[in-house]
Design a protein around this motif. Structure first.
Motif, PDB file in Angstrom:
ATOM      1  N   GLN A  62      39.791  -0.461  46.317  1.00 52.52           N
ATOM      2  CA  GLN A  62      40.074  -1.766  46.934  1.00 52.52           C
ATOM      3  C   GLN A  62      40.943  -2.652  46.038  1.00 52.52           C
ATOM      4  N   GLU A  63      41.755  -2.044  45.195  1.00 51.77           N
ATOM      5  CA  GLU A  63      42.696  -2.766  44.327  1.00 51.77           C
ATOM      6  C   GLU A  63      44.112  -2.367  44.742  1.00 51.77           C
ATOM      7  N   PHE A  64      44.891  -3.336  45.148  1.00 51.76           N
ATOM      8  CA  PHE A  64      46.260  -3.087  45.614  1.00 51.76           C
ATOM      9  C   PHE A  64      47.233  -3.570  44.533  1.00 51.76           C
ATOM     10  N   VAL A  65      47.434  -2.714  43.536  1.00 54.06           N
ATOM     11  CA  VAL A  65      48.309  -3.062  42.416  1.00 54.06           C
ATOM     12  C   VAL A  65      49.524  -2.146  42.424  1.00 54.06           C
ATOM     13  N   ASP A  66      50.624  -2.656  41.897  1.00 53.37           N
ATOM     14  CA  ASP A  66      51.861  -1.884  41.822  1.00 53.37           C
ATOM     15  C   ASP A  66      51.798  -0.911  40.648  1.00 53.37           C
ATOM     16  N   HIS A  67      52.383   0.257  40.831  1.00 57.86           N
ATOM     17  CA  HIS A  67      52.427   1.274  39.782  1.00 57.86           C
ATOM     18  C   HIS A  67      53.830   1.835  39.677  1.00 57.86           C
ATOM     19  N   THR A  68      54.119   2.422  38.523  1.00 57.83           N
ATOM     20  CA  THR A  68      55.401   3.080  38.298  1.00 57.83           C
ATOM     21  C   THR A  68      55.149   4.429  37.651  1.00 57.83           C
ATOM     22  N   ARG A  69      55.912   5.419  38.080  1.00 58.28           N
ATOM     23  CA  ARG A  69      55.794   6.761  37.520  1.00 58.28           C
ATOM     24  C   ARG A  69      57.195   7.326  37.357  1.00 58.28           C
ATOM     25  N   ILE A  70      57.410   8.035  36.261  1.00 53.72           N
ATOM     26  CA  ILE A  70      58.680   8.736  36.052  1.00 53.72           C
ATOM     27  C   ILE A  70      58.375  10.226  36.093  1.00 53.72           C
ATOM     28  N   TYR A  71      59.019  10.927  37.021  1.00 58.69           N
ATOM     29  CA  TYR A  71      58.803  12.358  37.194  1.00 58.69           C
ATOM     30  C   TYR A  71      60.155  13.050  37.264  1.00 58.69           C
ATOM     31  N   LYS A  72      60.378  13.973  36.370  1.00 55.19           N
ATOM     32  CA  LYS A  72      61.639  14.723  36.289  1.00 55.19           C
ATOM     33  C   LYS A  72      62.846  13.795  36.222  1.00 55.19           C
ATOM     34  N   GLY A  73      62.727  12.731  35.464  1.00 58.42           N
ATOM     35  CA  GLY A  73      63.833  11.812  35.246  1.00 58.42           C
ATOM     36  C   GLY A  73      64.070  10.817  36.364  1.00 58.42           C
ATOM     37  N   VAL A  74      63.227  10.810  37.396  1.00 63.34           N
ATOM     38  CA  VAL A  74      63.385   9.884  38.516  1.00 63.34           C
ATOM     39  C   VAL A  74      62.223   8.896  38.465  1.00 63.34           C
ATOM     40  N   ARG A  75      62.549   7.626  38.585  1.00 59.52           N
ATOM     41  CA  ARG A  75      61.539   6.566  38.536  1.00 59.52           C
ATOM     42  C   ARG A  75      61.056   6.259  39.953  1.00 59.52           C
ATOM     43  N   TYR A  76      59.739   6.435  40.160  1.00 63.68           N
ATOM     44  CA  TYR A  76      59.104   6.132  41.443  1.00 63.68           C
ATOM     45  C   TYR A  76      58.246   4.896  41.244  1.00 63.68           C
ATOM     46  N   GLU A  77      58.479   3.888  42.064  1.00 64.78           N
ATOM     47  CA  GLU A  77      57.761   2.619  41.927  1.00 64.78           C
ATOM     48  C   GLU A  77      57.001   2.330  43.220  1.00 64.78           C
ATOM     49  N   LEU A  78      55.664   2.274  43.108  1.00 61.93           N
ATOM     50  CA  LEU A  78      54.810   1.954  44.244  1.00 61.93           C
ATOM     51  C   LEU A  78      54.638   0.444  44.307  1.00 61.93           C
ATOM     52  N   TRP A  80      53.215  -2.859  46.707  1.00 66.70           N
ATOM     53  CA  TRP A  80      52.399  -3.306  47.844  1.00 66.70           C
ATOM     54  C   TRP A  80      52.988  -4.597  48.373  1.00 66.70           C
ATOM     55  N   LYS A  81      53.240  -4.646  49.664  1.00 66.88           N
ATOM     56  CA  LYS A  81      53.744  -5.864  50.305  1.00 66.88           C
ATOM     57  C   LYS A  81      52.598  -6.420  51.141  1.00 66.88           C
ATOM     58  N   GLY A  82      51.981  -7.466  50.665  1.00 56.36           N
ATOM     59  CA  GLY A  82      50.794  -8.012  51.324  1.00 56.36           C
ATOM     60  C   GLY A  82      49.552  -7.429  50.688  1.00 56.36           C
ATOM     61  N   SER A  83      48.397  -7.637  51.328  1.00 55.26           N
ATOM     62  CA  SER A  83      47.146  -7.102  50.792  1.00 55.26           C
ATOM     63  C   SER A  83      46.730  -5.884  51.608  1.00 55.26           C
ATOM     64  N   GLU A  84      45.489  -5.823  52.020  1.00 58.39           N
ATOM     65  CA  GLU A  84      44.981  -4.662  52.743  1.00 58.39           C
ATOM     66  C   GLU A  84      45.760  -4.369  54.019  1.00 58.39           C
ATOM     67  N   ASP A  85      46.158  -5.391  54.736  1.00 61.97           N
ATOM     68  CA  ASP A  85      46.856  -5.203  56.003  1.00 61.97           C
ATOM     69  C   ASP A  85      48.366  -5.129  55.831  1.00 61.97           C
TER      70      ASP A  85
END
Length: 104
Positions: A62-78, A80-85
């Motif tokens: 129940q935590e909607f926080v942004d995350h970032t991951r780098i995989y094979k040299g590509v940056r993926y950024e998660l 959240w726009k808004g909360s649960e809905d």
């Protein structure tokens, strides 16, 4: 007269080699285009995997926080726009994959 039956002559070898080069010259651009398309699809699949993991984690914690991951040299950024809905999006390169709560 003697017949030469001990192999290929130089002109035959050059003709065969030039045919091989022409065939390779036609298929190499196609293979490069195909490889770049596969790479693009692989990046999209990784973005969808990351989006799924992020949504599953948000549902459990129940935590909607942004995350970032780098995989094979590509940056993926998660993001959240808004909360649960709201809407969850993964940005990578110049592309974006999103899912909203209304999509199920």
């Amino acid at each position: 007269m003697y017949k030469n039956t001990k192999g290929f002559s130089l002109p035959e070898t050059l003709v065969a080699f030039s045919c091989v080069l022409m065939i390779c010259g036609m298929f190499i651009p196609f293979l490069m285009l195909y490889a770049s398309g596969l790479q693009k699809l692989q990046r999209e699949v990784e973005a969808l995997k990351y989006l799924r993991e992020g949504v599953e984690q948000a549902i459990v914690t129940q935590e909607f926080v942004d995350h970032t991951r780098i995989y094979k040299g590509v940056r993926y950024e998660l993001v959240w726009k808004g909360s649960e809905d709201g809407e969850a999006c993964v940005h990578y390169d110049t592309e974006e994959v999103c899912i909203s709560s209304s999509e199920g």
